[in-house]
Scaffold this motif. Structure first.
Motif, PDB file in Angstrom:
ATOM      1  N   MET A   1       0.825  -1.213   0.000  1.00 26.05           N
ATOM      2  CA  MET A   1       0.000   0.000   0.000  1.00 26.05           C
ATOM      3  C   MET A   1       0.855   1.258   0.000  1.00 26.05           C
ATOM      4  O   MET A   1       0.599   2.209  -0.743  1.00 26.05           O
ATOM      5  CB  MET A   1      -0.930  -0.010   1.214  1.00 26.05           C
ATOM      6  CG  MET A   1      -2.058  -1.022   1.127  1.00 26.05           C
ATOM      7  SD  MET A   1      -3.256  -0.829   2.443  1.00 26.05           S
ATOM      8  CE  MET A   1      -3.970   0.757   2.010  1.00 26.05           C
ATOM      9  N   HIS A   2       1.893   1.291   0.820  1.00 29.36           N
ATOM     10  CA  HIS A   2       2.774   2.458   0.867  1.00 29.36           C
ATOM     11  C   HIS A   2       3.514   2.638  -0.459  1.00 29.36           C
ATOM     12  O   HIS A   2       3.671   3.763  -0.953  1.00 29.36           O
ATOM     13  CB  HIS A   2       3.771   2.331   2.010  1.00 29.36           C
ATOM     14  CG  HIS A   2       3.147   2.485   3.369  1.00 29.36           C
ATOM     15  ND1 HIS A   2       2.574   3.660   3.793  1.00 29.36           N
ATOM     16  CD2 HIS A   2       2.994   1.612   4.395  1.00 29.36           C
ATOM     17  CE1 HIS A   2       2.101   3.516   5.019  1.00 29.36           C
ATOM     18  NE2 HIS A   2       2.338   2.272   5.404  1.00 29.36           N
ATOM     19  N   ALA A   3       3.988   1.515  -1.025  1.00 28.15           N
ATOM     20  CA  ALA A   3       4.676   1.618  -2.313  1.00 28.15           C
ATOM     21  C   ALA A   3       3.715   2.089  -3.402  1.00 28.15           C
ATOM     22  O   ALA A   3       4.095   2.855  -4.304  1.00 28.15           O
ATOM     23  CB  ALA A   3       5.288   0.265  -2.687  1.00 28.15           C
ATOM     24  N   GLY A   4       2.456   1.645  -3.317  1.00 24.42           N
ATOM     25  CA  GLY A   4       1.474   2.087  -4.298  1.00 24.42           C
ATOM     26  C   GLY A   4       1.205   3.573  -4.204  1.00 24.42           C
ATOM     27  O   GLY A   4       0.947   4.243  -5.223  1.00 24.42           O
ATOM     28  N   ALA A   5       1.227   4.109  -3.000  1.00 20.82           N
ATOM     29  CA  ALA A   5       1.028   5.553  -2.852  1.00 20.82           C
ATOM     30  C   ALA A   5       2.131   6.326  -3.564  1.00 20.82           C
ATOM     31  O   ALA A   5       1.880   7.366  -4.207  1.00 20.82           O
ATOM     32  CB  ALA A   5       0.987   5.903  -1.376  1.00 20.82           C
ATOM     33  N   LEU A   6       3.369   5.848  -3.462  1.00 24.20           N
ATOM     34  CA  LEU A   6       4.467   6.512  -4.173  1.00 24.20           C
ATOM     35  C   LEU A   6       4.284   6.390  -5.684  1.00 24.20           C
ATOM     36  O   LEU A   6       4.602   7.321  -6.445  1.00 24.20           O
ATOM     37  CB  LEU A   6       5.797   5.887  -3.770  1.00 24.20           C
ATOM     38  CG  LEU A   6       6.276   6.149  -2.330  1.00 24.20           C
ATOM     39  CD1 LEU A   6       7.558   5.386  -2.063  1.00 24.20           C
ATOM     40  CD2 LEU A   6       6.496   7.648  -2.114  1.00 24.20           C
ATOM     41  N   GLU A   7       3.752   5.267  -6.144  1.00 21.95           N
ATOM     42  CA  GLU A   7       3.592   5.054  -7.582  1.00 21.95           C
ATOM     43  C   GLU A   7       2.512   5.969  -8.167  1.00 21.95           C
ATOM     44  O   GLU A   7       2.677   6.514  -9.260  1.00 21.95           O
ATOM     45  CB  GLU A   7       3.235   3.590  -7.837  1.00 21.95           C
ATOM     46  CG  GLU A   7       2.985   3.264  -9.307  1.00 21.95           C
ATOM     47  CD  GLU A   7       2.535   1.830  -9.496  1.00 21.95           C
ATOM     48  OE1 GLU A   7       2.284   1.445 -10.655  1.00 21.95           O
ATOM     49  OE2 GLU A   7       2.422   1.101  -8.476  1.00 21.95           O
ATOM     50  N   PHE A   8       1.398   6.139  -7.449  1.00 25.41           N
ATOM     51  CA  PHE A   8       0.277   6.903  -7.988  1.00 25.41           C
ATOM     52  C   PHE A   8       0.395   8.416  -7.726  1.00 25.41           C
ATOM     53  O   PHE A   8      -0.411   9.192  -8.218  1.00 25.41           O
ATOM     54  CB  PHE A   8      -1.031   6.369  -7.405  1.00 25.41           C
ATOM     55  CG  PHE A   8      -1.479   5.097  -8.039  1.00 25.41           C
ATOM     56  CD1 PHE A   8      -2.253   5.108  -9.193  1.00 25.41           C
ATOM     57  CD2 PHE A   8      -1.099   3.879  -7.510  1.00 25.41           C
ATOM     58  CE1 PHE A   8      -2.663   3.933  -9.783  1.00 25.41           C
ATOM     59  CE2 PHE A   8      -1.503   2.703  -8.088  1.00 25.41           C
ATOM     60  CZ  PHE A   8      -2.290   2.713  -9.243  1.00 25.41           C
ATOM     61  N   ARG A   9       1.381   8.810  -6.916  1.00 29.16           N
ATOM     62  CA  ARG A   9       1.579  10.238  -6.665  1.00 29.16           C
ATOM     63  C   ARG A   9       3.043  10.606  -6.897  1.00 29.16           C
ATOM     64  O   ARG A   9       3.781  10.936  -5.977  1.00 29.16           O
ATOM     65  CB  ARG A   9       1.168  10.598  -5.251  1.00 29.16           C
ATOM     66  CG  ARG A   9      -0.341  10.425  -4.990  1.00 29.16           C
ATOM     67  CD  ARG A   9      -0.724  11.072  -3.680  1.00 29.16           C
ATOM     68  NE  ARG A   9      -0.379  12.487  -3.686  1.00 29.16           N
ATOM     69  CZ  ARG A   9      -0.438  13.268  -2.601  1.00 29.16           C
ATOM     70  NH1 ARG A   9      -0.823  12.737  -1.430  1.00 29.16           N
ATOM     71  NH2 ARG A   9      -0.126  14.552  -2.664  1.00 29.16           N
TER      72      ARG A   9
ATOM     73  N   ALA B   1       9.031  16.036   0.773  1.00 33.66           N
ATOM     74  CA  ALA B   1       8.908  15.617   2.170  1.00 33.66           C
ATOM     75  C   ALA B   1       7.976  14.408   2.294  1.00 33.66           C
ATOM     76  O   ALA B   1       8.261  13.437   3.029  1.00 33.66           O
ATOM     77  CB  ALA B   1       8.400  16.783   3.016  1.00 33.66           C
ATOM     78  N   GLU B   2       6.856  14.433   1.550  1.00 35.52           N
ATOM     79  CA  GLU B   2       5.934  13.304   1.618  1.00 35.52           C
ATOM     80  C   GLU B   2       6.541  12.053   0.995  1.00 35.52           C
ATOM     81  O   GLU B   2       6.358  10.931   1.498  1.00 35.52           O
ATOM     82  CB  GLU B   2       4.630  13.663   0.906  1.00 35.52           C
ATOM     83  CG  GLU B   2       3.823  14.752   1.608  1.00 35.52           C
ATOM     84  CD  GLU B   2       2.500  15.008   0.904  1.00 35.52           C
ATOM     85  OE1 GLU B   2       2.167  14.232  -0.023  1.00 35.52           O
ATOM     86  OE2 GLU B   2       1.797  15.970   1.276  1.00 35.52           O
ATOM     87  N   VAL B   3       7.282  12.271  -0.122  1.00 29.89           N
ATOM     88  CA  VAL B   3       7.933  11.117  -0.752  1.00 29.89           C
ATOM     89  C   VAL B   3       8.958  10.500   0.197  1.00 29.89           C
ATOM     90  O   VAL B   3       9.053   9.273   0.344  1.00 29.89           O
ATOM     91  CB  VAL B   3       8.598  11.538  -2.072  1.00 29.89           C
ATOM     92  CG1 VAL B   3       9.437  10.395  -2.640  1.00 29.89           C
ATOM     93  CG2 VAL B   3       7.549  11.972  -3.078  1.00 29.89           C
ATOM     94  N   ALA B   4       9.735  11.364   0.877  1.00 29.22           N
ATOM     95  CA  ALA B   4      10.729  10.852   1.818  1.00 29.22           C
ATOM     96  C   ALA B   4      10.058  10.123   2.978  1.00 29.22           C
ATOM     97  O   ALA B   4      10.530   9.074   3.429  1.00 29.22           O
ATOM     98  CB  ALA B   4      11.602  11.995   2.323  1.00 29.22           C
ATOM     99  N   ALA B   5       8.927  10.673   3.445  1.00 27.08           N
ATOM    100  CA  ALA B   5       8.232  10.026   4.559  1.00 27.08           C
ATOM    101  C   ALA B   5       7.677   8.665   4.142  1.00 27.08           C
ATOM    102  O   ALA B   5       7.784   7.666   4.874  1.00 27.08           O
ATOM    103  CB  ALA B   5       7.112  10.937   5.068  1.00 27.08           C
ATOM    104  N   ALA B   6       7.077   8.614   2.950  1.00 27.79           N
ATOM    105  CA  ALA B   6       6.539   7.348   2.461  1.00 27.79           C
ATOM    106  C   ALA B   6       7.650   6.326   2.236  1.00 27.79           C
ATOM    107  O   ALA B   6       7.505   5.134   2.546  1.00 27.79           O
ATOM    108  CB  ALA B   6       5.761   7.574   1.170  1.00 27.79           C
ATOM    109  N   ALA B   7       8.792   6.786   1.689  1.00 33.13           N
ATOM    110  CA  ALA B   7       9.921   5.870   1.483  1.00 33.13           C
ATOM    111  C   ALA B   7      10.434   5.340   2.817  1.00 33.13           C
ATOM    112  O   ALA B   7      10.823   4.169   2.947  1.00 33.13           O
ATOM    113  CB  ALA B   7      11.034   6.573   0.722  1.00 33.13           C
ATOM    114  N   GLY B   8      10.440   6.213   3.833  1.00 30.80           N
ATOM    115  CA  GLY B   8      10.858   5.753   5.152  1.00 30.80           C
ATOM    116  C   GLY B   8       9.923   4.708   5.713  1.00 30.80           C
ATOM    117  O   GLY B   8      10.362   3.733   6.354  1.00 30.80           O
TER     118      GLY B   8
END
Length: 410
Positions: free
Chosen positions: A225-233, A239-246
Motif C-alpha cells: 500500500m505504501h509503495a502504491g502511494a508513491l507510484e500513484f503520486r 517531504a511526503e515522498v521521503a516520509a513514504a519511502a521511510g
C-alpha cells in the motif's frame, strides 16, 4: 525390511526368518546348515535302524537271514527318501509308513519324516500322518510279533513315541511362528514410526507455512500500500515522498524481523528452554487495527469485551489471526473500502469476531494484490483446532462477511 530408520543414519537390512509354509515347500538350494542337518538325519536313521535290526538278530529265535538282508536293503534304500523330505514331507512320511509295515530298518527314518511333517504342516495333516505311522507299526507288530512283549504293549509304546515326536515338532513350529510374528510386529512398529516421523515433518512444514502466511501477508500488504502511494503520486512534495519511502523501508525491515523471529521460534525445540517471541493475543487486536489505519486502510472497530487481556491464550491468539487475515484480504481484494471489525463476547458466552467490508470500489490500488488462495483454508483449520467455527461469504447487502466463533470458558 529396514532394521533401523533414524533420520540421518543409514539403513541396514534385517532378514526375517522364512514363514512356516502351509503348502508344498518350493525347491531351493540347500544352505550349509541344511546340508549338515540332512546328512546328520540320514546317518542317524541308518545307524538307529541297524541297531534295531541287530537287536532283532541277537534274539534267541532270529528271523531268517534272507528276511534280515531284505529288511536292511529295503530299509536302507527307503531311508534315502529323507533327502526329499523338505520338498515333499507328507509324501515321504506316508511312503516310509507303508514300508514300515514290513521293515524294521526304516522305523527311525519314518519318525524323522513324521517330525518334519509336524514342523511344516497343519495339525490335521500331522494327525493323519501320525495315524498312518501308528497303523504301520501295528501291522509290523502283527506280522513280526516280539517274544517278550505283547501286541498291546507294542502299540502303547508306539503311541507314546509317536506322540512325543509330534509334540516336539509342533512345539518347534509354534516357536518359529512366534519368532516370525514378533519380527513382523517389530518391523510394523518401525514402519509406523517412520510414518509418524513423516507426518510430524509434514505437520511442521504446514505450521511454518501457516505462520509465514499470517505474519508476512499482513506486513507485505502494508508495504504494498505504501509503495502504491508513491507510484500513484509521483508529483508529491519531496517531504511526503521521503516520509513514504521511510515507511516502506521500516515496513520491509519489520517484515524481515518477523520472518527471522518466526523461523527462530519454529526451529526451537521445546527442550531448549530458550526465550521465544510472545504470541499475539486479543489485547493486541487494537494495535493491529491501528497499524492498518496508519497504512491507509479505513477501519471501524467495535470492542464489546470488558477486558481484552482476560481472553484465554488460544482463543485470543486465534481471534488475532482472524482479524489479521481479514484485514489483509480487505487490502488485497477491496482496496479503498471501509472495513468494520466487531469483537464481542466474554467468559461463558464465547468470543465472536466479525469483519465486514463492501466490494472493491476502484481508485488507488485498483489492481488487486496477488494471493495464494489458501488463507481462508488455513484460517478455518486454525479456528477448528481452537474448538470454534468459521463462516464467510457475501451477504444480501453486498458485503463480504467473515465471522469466527471461539470458545471462552467461564
Amino acid at each position: 525390511m529396514p532394521e533401523q530408520a533414524v533420520p540421518g543414519s543409514s539403513e541396514h537390512a534385517w532378514p526375517l526368518p522364512a514363514p512356516v509354509p502351509s503348502g508344498p515347500r518350493p525347491r531351493s538350494r540347500r544352505s550349509a546348515r541344511d546340508w549338515v542337518v540332512d546328512v546328520t538325519c540320514f546317518l542317524l536313521a541308518v545307524a538307529s535302524g541297524l541297531v534295531l535290526v541287530g537287536i532283532t538278530v541277537s534274539e534267541p529265535d532270529p528271523p531268517a537271514a534272507v528276511l534280515v538282508f531284505a529288511d536292511i536293503a529295503v530299509g536302507g534304500a527307503a531311508t534315502l527318501a529323507l533327502w526329499w523330505r523338505r520338498e515333499w514331507p507328507v509324501a515321504v512320511a506316508l511312503l516310509l509308513a507303508v514300508i514300515g509295515c514290513f521293515s524294521e530298518m526304516v522305523a527311525p527314518a519314518a519318525l524323522i519324516a513324521l517330525f518334519t511333517v509336524a514342523v511344516h504342516r497343519r495339525p490335521t495333516v500331522v494327525l493323519a500322518v501320525a495315524a498312518a505311522n501308528l497303523a504301520g507299526s501295528a501291522v509290523f507288530a502283527l506280522l513280526r510279533p516280539a517274544e517278550d512283549l505283547s501286541f498291546v504293549w507294542v502299540v502303547v509304546f508306539g503311541v507314546l513315541v509317536t506322540a512325543a515326536v509330534v509334540a516336539w515338532g509342533m512345539a518347534i513350529r509354534a516357536r518359529r511362528e512366534l519368532v516370525v510374528s514378533l519380527r513382523e510386529r517389530a518391523v510394523r512398529a518401525e514402519s509406523e514410526q517412520l510414518l509418524r516421523v513423516e507426518q510430524a515433518r509434514h505437520t511442521e512444514r504446514t505450521r511454518i507455512a501457516r505462520e509465514m502466511h499470517d505474519v508476512l501477508a499482513h506486513r507485505l500488504s502494508l508495504l504494498s500500500m505504501h509503495a502504491g502511494a508513491l507510484e500513484f503520486r509521483p508529483d508529491a512534495p519531496p517531504a511526503e515522498v521521503a516520509a513514504a519511502a521511510g515507511v516502506v523501508r521500516a515496513s520491509a525491515r519489520q517484515a524481515l524481523e518477523d520472518l527471522r523471529e518466526v523461523i527462530g521460534v519454529l526451529r526451537e525445540s521445546p527442550d531448549e528452554g530458550g526465550q521465544t517471541r510472545p504470541q499475539p493475543g486479543l489485547a493486541d487486536v487494537p494495535a493491529l487495527v491501528e497499524e492498518s489505519r496508519e497504512a491507509g486502510l479505513r477501519v471501524r472497530a467495535e470492542y464489546g469485551v470488558a477486558d481484552l487481556g482476560a481472553a484465554p491464550s488460544v482463543t485470543g491468539r486465534t481471534a488475532y489471526r482472524v482479524v489479521q487475515e481479514a484485514l489483509t484480504n480487505v487490502r488485497k481484494h477491496a482496496p479503498g473500502s471501509v472495513a468494520t471489525v466487531a469483537v464481542t463476547g466474554g467468559p461463558g458466552t464465547g468470543l465472536t469476531v466479525d469483519v465486514r467490508n463492501p466490494a472493491r470500489t476502484g481508485g488507488v490500488h485498483a489492481d488487486a494484490l496477488p494471493g495464494a488462495g489458501t488463507g481462508l483454508i488455513g484460517l478455518l483449520e486454525r479456528v477448528t483446532l481452537a474448538g470454534g467455527g468459521l463462516a464467510h461469504g457475501w451477504t444480501a447487502d453486498g458485503e463480504f462477511r467473515l465471522t469466527a466463533t471461539l470458545p471462552w470458558p467461564a
